[in-house]
Scaffold this active site. Structure first.
Site, PDB file in Angstrom:
ATOM      1  CB  CYS A  34      -0.936  -0.014   1.205  1.00 47.22           C
ATOM      2  SG  CYS A  34      -1.929   1.466   1.300  1.00 47.22           S
ATOM      3  CB  CYS A  75      -0.614   2.672   4.074  1.00 47.56           C
ATOM      4  SG  CYS A  75      -1.933   1.840   3.239  1.00 47.56           S
ATOM      5  CG  ASP A  76       3.188   1.399   4.391  1.00 48.59           C
ATOM      6  OD1 ASP A  76       2.680   1.836   5.433  1.00 48.59           O
ATOM      7  OD2 ASP A  76       3.021   0.236   3.977  1.00 48.59           O
TER       8      ASP A  76
END
Ligand code: NAP
Length: 337
Positions: A143, A146-147
């Site tokens: 992801c 997200c990261d």
């Protein structure tokens, strides 16, 4: 958990789950939503929680942040009396009436209808070091949204694997932070929609490695590179990277339904008839990505969530409401195993 018979239990909290909840709540069915417990792969709100800008959900001409969209949907469902539990359903007994559901925390819930809207989760390549580094924060992720903004990825060469819309979206997102983004795709044409593919191909920070797959992830504590294999010649080479992002599709979250509902070979729930959400078990309905391997869009998920709620409402109307809301004798949770 109260020992009462629920009219509608909704499992899942993506666009399908919340839309079903809005409809069921407005029909005065007081739906109970199991929004899921947060895990490494999934969080309440589903896949849109991992998306920055959603540009194709009608009603938002400037686009809307994925997390914001989900929180708004949840608030809309709650406004009409939806109740929410932050837990997973791990077992459904289709033979009992009302249906008997068990939560991960060991509680038992009785429901006259169930709407399954558990969505799908990211796939991984299945390489040893990939999983190890993903679990230890070693620069491997499924992801980017997200990261990708983590300091470790700043000004690095970052690899994205995949050729679909997710891969394009992740690669474009990562250009905000990376020195260069290398898109690694196993074929010589993208599966992505032309507009997304075009955006990625035109971006000066994105380079594509066509006909290439990852055979090994290199690095001890943090990823240092990839071993790549040419899918035509089988030739191997190494590429230095400071991060790896997988965007190779999803698997439906139906593990807890094996033997309960009909699933296709990829694990998606099979519904009885086209344009209906009823499964092979009357009273259990499916909505969203968990039953749709074809469209997989937020708006289609929301649409099927609406359909499932309307079908559940009609099913309840046909069944009569004699036992709705009545208390059941309390059951010892421990006895449920
Ligand atoms: P997808 O369309 O299924 O694409 C998966 C990609 O991963 C494919 O290119 C596939 O290669 C590749 N792949 C699969 N397994 C692989 C493996 N083991 N090794 C290497 N490559 C592998 O999945 P998606 O991109 O997640 O998109 C899913 C759905 O969501 C689509 O309908 C898409 O349009 C939609 N979506 C839309 C947006 C948007 O509009 N903003 C954003 C994201 C997703 P092959 O092509 O060779 O099969």
């Amino acid at each position: 958990m109260e020992s009462r018979i629920e009219d509608v239990v909704i499992i899942g909290s993506g666009p399908a789950g919340w839309t079903a909840a809005v409809y069921a709540a407005r029909a005065r069915l007081e739906p109970l939503v199991f929004e899921g417990a947060p895990s490494r792969e999934m969080i309440p709100g589903g896949q849109l929680m991992f998306t920055t800008e959603v540009e194709n959900f009608p009603g938002f001409p400037e686009g809307i942040d994925g997390q914001k969209l989900m929180l708004e949907m949840k608030a809309q469902a709650e406004r009409f009396g939806t109740r929410v539990v932050t837990d997973d359903i791990v077992e459904v007994d289709p033979s009992s009436r009302p249906f008997r559901l068990r939560t991960a925390e060991g509680n038992v819930v009785h429901a006259r209808t169930v709407i399954v809207a558990t969505g799908a989760r990211a796939n991984w390549l299945g390489l040893d070091n990939e999983e190890r580094l993903a679990q230890t924060g070693g620069g491997v992720s499924a992801c980017a949204v997200c990261d990708g903004a983590l300091p470790a990825f700043r000004d690095q060469v970052l690899a994205v694997v995949g050729g679909g819309d997710s891969a394009m979206e992740e690669a474009l997102y990562l250009t905000k932070f990376a020195r260069e983004v290398v898109l690694i795709h196993r074929r010589d044409t993208f599966r992505a929609s032309p507009i997304m593919a075009e955006r990625a191909l035109e971006d000066p920070k994105i380079r594509v490695e066509w006909n290439t797959e990852v055979s090994e992830v290199l690095g001890e504590e943090f990823i240092t590179g990839l071993r790549l294999r040419d899918t035509g010649t089988g030739e191997e080479r190494e590429l230095e990277v400071g991060g790896l992002f997988l965007a190779i599709g999803h698997t439906p979250n139906t593990g807890f339904l094996a033997g309960v509902l009909d699933l296709d070979e990829a694990g998606y729930i099979v519904t009885q008839t086209p344009w209906r959400t009823e499964t092979k078990v009357p009273g259990i309905f499916a909505a969203g990505d968990v039953m749709d391997s074809y469209y997989r869009q937020a708006v289609t998920a929301a649409g099927t969530g609406c359909m499932a709620a309307l079908e559940a409402e009609r099913f309840l109307a046909h069944q009569g409401g004699e036992d709705a809301g009545h208390d059941l004798p309390a059951e010892p949770v421990a006895a449920e195993g």
